[in-house]
Design a protein around this motif. Structure first.
Motif, PDB file in Angstrom:
ATOM      1  N   HIS A  34      -5.922 -33.236  30.091  1.00 14.89           N
ATOM      2  CA  HIS A  34      -7.393 -32.871  30.049  1.00 14.89           C
ATOM      3  C   HIS A  34      -8.123 -33.771  29.065  1.00 14.89           C
ATOM      4  O   HIS A  34      -7.701 -33.951  27.955  1.00 14.89           O
ATOM      5  CB  HIS A  34      -7.569 -31.517  29.896  1.00 14.89           C
ATOM      6  CG  HIS A  34      -9.022 -31.227  29.012  1.00 14.89           C
ATOM      7  ND1 HIS A  34     -10.242 -30.925  29.817  1.00 14.89           N
ATOM      8  CD2 HIS A  34      -9.152 -31.000  27.952  1.00 14.89           C
ATOM      9  CE1 HIS A  34     -11.035 -30.484  28.936  1.00 14.89           C
ATOM     10  NE2 HIS A  34     -10.512 -30.685  27.833  1.00 14.89           N
ATOM     11  N   SER A  73     -14.105 -32.721  31.865  1.00 18.59           N
ATOM     12  CA  SER A  73     -13.988 -31.227  31.787  1.00 18.59           C
ATOM     13  C   SER A  73     -14.021 -30.572  32.857  1.00 18.59           C
ATOM     14  O   SER A  73     -14.271 -29.384  33.504  1.00 18.59           O
ATOM     15  CB  SER A  73     -15.191 -30.706  31.034  1.00 18.59           C
ATOM     16  OG  SER A  73     -15.236 -31.294  29.864  1.00 18.59           O
ATOM     17  N   LEU A  75     -11.692 -29.234  34.679  1.00 13.55           N
ATOM     18  CA  LEU A  75     -10.777 -27.971  34.819  1.00 13.55           C
ATOM     19  C   LEU A  75     -11.384 -26.809  34.000  1.00 13.55           C
ATOM     20  O   LEU A  75     -10.764 -25.825  33.941  1.00 13.55           O
ATOM     21  CB  LEU A  75      -9.189 -28.157  33.848  1.00 13.55           C
ATOM     22  CG  LEU A  75      -8.413 -29.458  34.611  1.00 13.55           C
ATOM     23  CD1 LEU A  75      -7.082 -29.442  33.711  1.00 13.55           C
ATOM     24  CD2 LEU A  75      -8.252 -29.135  36.010  1.00 13.55           C
ATOM     25  N   GLY A  76     -12.546 -26.975  33.537  1.00  7.39           N
ATOM     26  CA  GLY A  76     -13.397 -25.769  32.622  1.00  7.39           C
ATOM     27  C   GLY A  76     -13.848 -26.392  31.550  1.00  7.39           C
ATOM     28  O   GLY A  76     -13.595 -27.585  31.098  1.00  7.39           O
ATOM     29  N   ASP A  78     -14.137 -26.873  27.358  1.00  5.40           N
ATOM     30  CA  ASP A  78     -12.851 -27.173  26.435  1.00  5.40           C
ATOM     31  C   ASP A  78     -12.320 -26.044  25.802  1.00  5.40           C
ATOM     32  O   ASP A  78     -11.242 -25.754  25.897  1.00  5.40           O
ATOM     33  CB  ASP A  78     -13.718 -28.246  25.353  1.00  5.40           C
ATOM     34  CG  ASP A  78     -12.521 -29.049  24.866  1.00  5.40           C
ATOM     35  OD1 ASP A  78     -11.362 -29.140  25.542  1.00  5.40           O
ATOM     36  OD2 ASP A  78     -12.920 -29.398  23.616  1.00  5.40           O
ATOM     37  N   GLU A  80     -11.846 -23.054  27.130  1.00  2.00           N
ATOM     38  CA  GLU A  80     -10.978 -22.437  28.095  1.00  2.00           C
ATOM     39  C   GLU A  80      -9.708 -23.238  28.467  1.00  2.00           C
ATOM     40  O   GLU A  80      -8.860 -22.645  28.594  1.00  2.00           O
ATOM     41  CB  GLU A  80     -11.683 -22.155  29.360  1.00  2.00           C
ATOM     42  CG  GLU A  80     -12.962 -21.244  29.130  1.00  2.00           C
ATOM     43  CD  GLU A  80     -14.018 -21.484  30.629  1.00  2.00           C
ATOM     44  OE1 GLU A  80     -14.827 -20.427  30.482  1.00  2.00           O
ATOM     45  OE2 GLU A  80     -13.875 -22.220  31.379  1.00  2.00           O
ATOM     46  N   VAL A  81      -9.989 -24.570  28.571  1.00  2.00           N
ATOM     47  CA  VAL A  81      -8.551 -25.422  28.708  1.00  2.00           C
ATOM     48  C   VAL A  81      -7.681 -25.303  27.712  1.00  2.00           C
ATOM     49  O   VAL A  81      -6.458 -25.712  28.053  1.00  2.00           O
ATOM     50  CB  VAL A  81      -9.249 -26.821  29.243  1.00  2.00           C
ATOM     51  CG1 VAL A  81      -8.103 -27.735  29.567  1.00  2.00           C
ATOM     52  CG2 VAL A  81     -10.418 -26.934  30.218  1.00  2.00           C
ATOM     53  N   GLN A  84      -5.202 -23.153  28.725  1.00  2.00           N
ATOM     54  CA  GLN A  84      -4.466 -23.619  29.639  1.00  2.00           C
ATOM     55  C   GLN A  84      -3.304 -24.696  29.360  1.00  2.00           C
ATOM     56  O   GLN A  84      -2.060 -24.454  29.689  1.00  2.00           O
ATOM     57  CB  GLN A  84      -5.191 -24.460  30.763  1.00  2.00           C
ATOM     58  CG  GLN A  84      -6.410 -23.626  31.498  1.00  2.00           C
ATOM     59  CD  GLN A  84      -7.134 -24.533  32.378  1.00  2.00           C
ATOM     60  OE1 GLN A  84      -6.536 -25.381  32.987  1.00  2.00           O
ATOM     61  NE2 GLN A  84      -8.425 -24.048  32.601  1.00  2.00           N
ATOM     62  N   ILE A  90      -1.382 -26.344  32.420  1.00  2.00           N
ATOM     63  CA  ILE A  90      -1.566 -28.056  32.201  1.00  2.00           C
ATOM     64  C   ILE A  90      -0.756 -28.522  30.850  1.00  2.00           C
ATOM     65  O   ILE A  90      -0.324 -27.552  29.957  1.00  2.00           O
ATOM     66  CB  ILE A  90      -2.878 -28.751  32.020  1.00  2.00           C
ATOM     67  CG1 ILE A  90      -3.749 -28.162  30.989  1.00  2.00           C
ATOM     68  CG2 ILE A  90      -3.672 -28.572  33.433  1.00  2.00           C
ATOM     69  CD1 ILE A  90      -4.907 -28.871  30.473  1.00  2.00           C
ATOM     70  N   GLY A  93      -4.028 -31.686  26.215  1.00  2.00           N
ATOM     71  CA  GLY A  93      -5.550 -31.827  26.277  1.00  2.00           C
ATOM     72  C   GLY A  93      -6.024 -32.896  24.950  1.00  2.00           C
ATOM     73  O   GLY A  93      -5.447 -32.478  23.879  1.00  2.00           O
ATOM     74  N   HIS A  95      -9.244 -32.479  22.732  1.00  2.00           N
ATOM     75  CA  HIS A  95     -10.278 -31.379  22.491  1.00  2.00           C
ATOM     76  C   HIS A  95     -11.182 -31.910  21.487  1.00  2.00           C
ATOM     77  O   HIS A  95     -10.820 -32.316  20.516  1.00  2.00           O
ATOM     78  CB  HIS A  95      -9.616 -30.035  22.237  1.00  2.00           C
ATOM     79  CG  HIS A  95      -8.567 -29.862  23.184  1.00  2.00           C
ATOM     80  ND1 HIS A  95      -8.707 -29.258  24.377  1.00  2.00           N
ATOM     81  CD2 HIS A  95      -7.238 -29.745  23.006  1.00  2.00           C
ATOM     82  CE1 HIS A  95      -7.546 -28.877  24.863  1.00  2.00           C
ATOM     83  NE2 HIS A  95      -6.573 -29.412  23.993  1.00  2.00           N
TER      84      HIS A  95
END
Length: 343
Positions: A34, A73, A75-76, A78, A80-81, A84, A90, A93, A95
């Motif tokens: 991500h 973003s 997948l949602g 940052d 929240e991801v 994940q 996943i 990421g 971030h």
């Protein structure tokens, strides 16, 4: 239909051939990555980081590790991801500190304003012992392994749609978008502005509709996010530097062979260097500050004006950090400031 020996042989050969074709793909490990922006490596730092990482990992493992990119973003949010990644939904990421704060609030100690003398110092701080200390603490407290710290675009500048900002007094009454960090909010409040915590994916619309008057980000981000379309004034305060924090799920990382881990580490390091280079190139090119100057009124504060900004904001933010994070936060903040001094 009558099955003959010839039919069975043809079927068997077809089955074997098809299994040979799909077995490499089935055997390959997939790393879903991500990041916040476009995949274009020439458009923004995370795009450069993600693209370089994918290329080096897939070539370096001969395709045994495949990298799937999830930009913008998709997948949602940052914040929240990052969970994940922690849960293994996943694997990795890139971030913002605002996203990291959801899992590791102590990241706010990095937000002492006007702390750095120049951009090269930021790299020395995060590539050195302090970066190792911070990464270890993130893994210990948040359960996320850190591959490194990228450049989100350089030092922060302030933009707004109302008036030119030359002094803290000019900030009064302005609604400035910030990440959801108390330390970021404190910077704006200390200067007389009104902080408005808004998710990155919603910032452009907030500026366009007047939900926020302005925002703070590095020049490359202001440029590729097209904020010049909805902002009239840009002040090069240089008040903050916030790194991208590159995380990977620890269980996934542990599942890799030693050779694959080496490729991942090398690829992430190379990608971070590429992202830093892209940030500096955009900043200095006609896609950065020169482009913004065409439609925005750009102002660079004098040394005296920067001193006024620093004197109003730095003590307030340091006090907020001490109150919010306690002894642990003060220790990490002091280690951070010592690393800057040493660099």
């Amino acid at each position: 239909m009558k099955l003959t020996i010839r039919t069975l042989r043809v079927a068997a050969v077809s089955l074997i051939a098809s299994s040979c074709l799909i077995s490499p793909a089935m055997a390959a490990k997939t790393l879903k990555l991500h990041h916040l922006n476009n995949n274009d490596p020439f458009d923004n730092p995370t795009g450069a980081m993600a693209s370089v990482f994918k290329s080096l990992v897939e070539s370096g493992t001969n395709g045994e590790v495949q990298v799937q990119l999830f930009p913008n973003s998709q997948l949602g949010k940052d914040s929240e991801v990052i969970f994940q990644v922690k849960a293994g939904v996943i694997q990795s990421g890139i971030h913002s500190v605002g996203g990291v704060a959801a899992a590791y609030p102590l990241i706010g100690v990095l937000d002492v304003p006007f702390a750095y003398p120049n951009i090269s110092t930021t790299y020395k701080v995060f590539d050195g012992p302090f970066g190792d200390k911070l990464a270890a603490d993130i893994q210990d407290k948040a359960g996320l392994q850190v591959l490194g710290f990228g450049d989100s675009g350089g030092f922060f500048a302030l933009t707004n749609s109302k008036k030119e900002i030359r002094s803290p007094e000019d900030m009064k009454g302005l609604k400035i978008r910030t990440m959801g960090l108390d330390s970021h909010k404190a910077v704006i409040q200390s200067l007389g502005g009104q902080p408005a915590a808004i998710a990155w994916s919603e910032v452009y619309t907030a500026l366009q509709t007047g939900v926020a008057d302005g925002q703070m980000n590095p020049v490359p981000i202001i440029s590729f996010a097209k904020f010049a379309e909805v902002q009239d004034y840009l002040t090069l305060t240089g008040h903050l530097f916030t790194p991208y924090v590159w995380t990977i799920n620890p269980e996934f990382y542990a599942s890799l062979s030693e050779e694959e881990k080496g490729v991942i580490n090398y690829a992430a390091h190379s990608a971070i260097v590429a992202g830093r280079g892209m940030a500096r190139a955009i900043e200095a090119s006609d896609r950065g500050l020169e482009q913004l100057k065409k439609t925005m009124k750009v102002y660079t504060p004098t040394a005296e004006e920067r001193k006024a900004f620093k004197e109003m904001s730095q003590p307030v933010v340091m006090k907020v950090i001490a109150e919010k994070y306690g002894t642990e936060g003060v220790e990490m903040m002091n280690a951070f400031l010592a690393a800057i001094e040493e660099s």
